[in-house]
Design a protein around this motif. Sequence first.
Motif: not given
Length: 137
Positions: A61-66, A98-99, A105-106
């Motif tokens: 969730k952190f990686v996909q957050g801001k 970006t990668f 799954g991100n």
Amino acid sequence: MKEALIKAAMVVVAAFAAAASSPSRAQEMDGKSLFLKNCAACHQASGKGIPGAFPALAGSKFVQGKGSEVATVLLKGRGGMPDFSDSLSDRDIATVLTFVRSNWGNKAEGLSEADVGTLRTALGVDPFGNSVMSNKH
């Protein structure tokens, strides 16, 4: 034992970062190559990390957050993770993030070189030195 494993992994990460032949060559790499060279020793090629030592990036969730929060970690470090502000250019940081934000799954938007540059300035992090000698890891 766990502390020895963490220290050994950090030495491996430092060795990988120091082995970068030049920033200009690193800029030519794609996100996966940059990830494998700079991040996979701890976070694993699968992005699953090492439980209890290095966090998973896959499905995070952190990686996909801001994007700015994730980029801040690379620019300033956090916990046991070193900062990469002197060893990766803004372009490389944007490319690797970006990668990471679009694999395993991100499903998050990537970052641009300009995004990272603006954040670097806002955080007061010195500009990328673009020098092999600037690598402090």
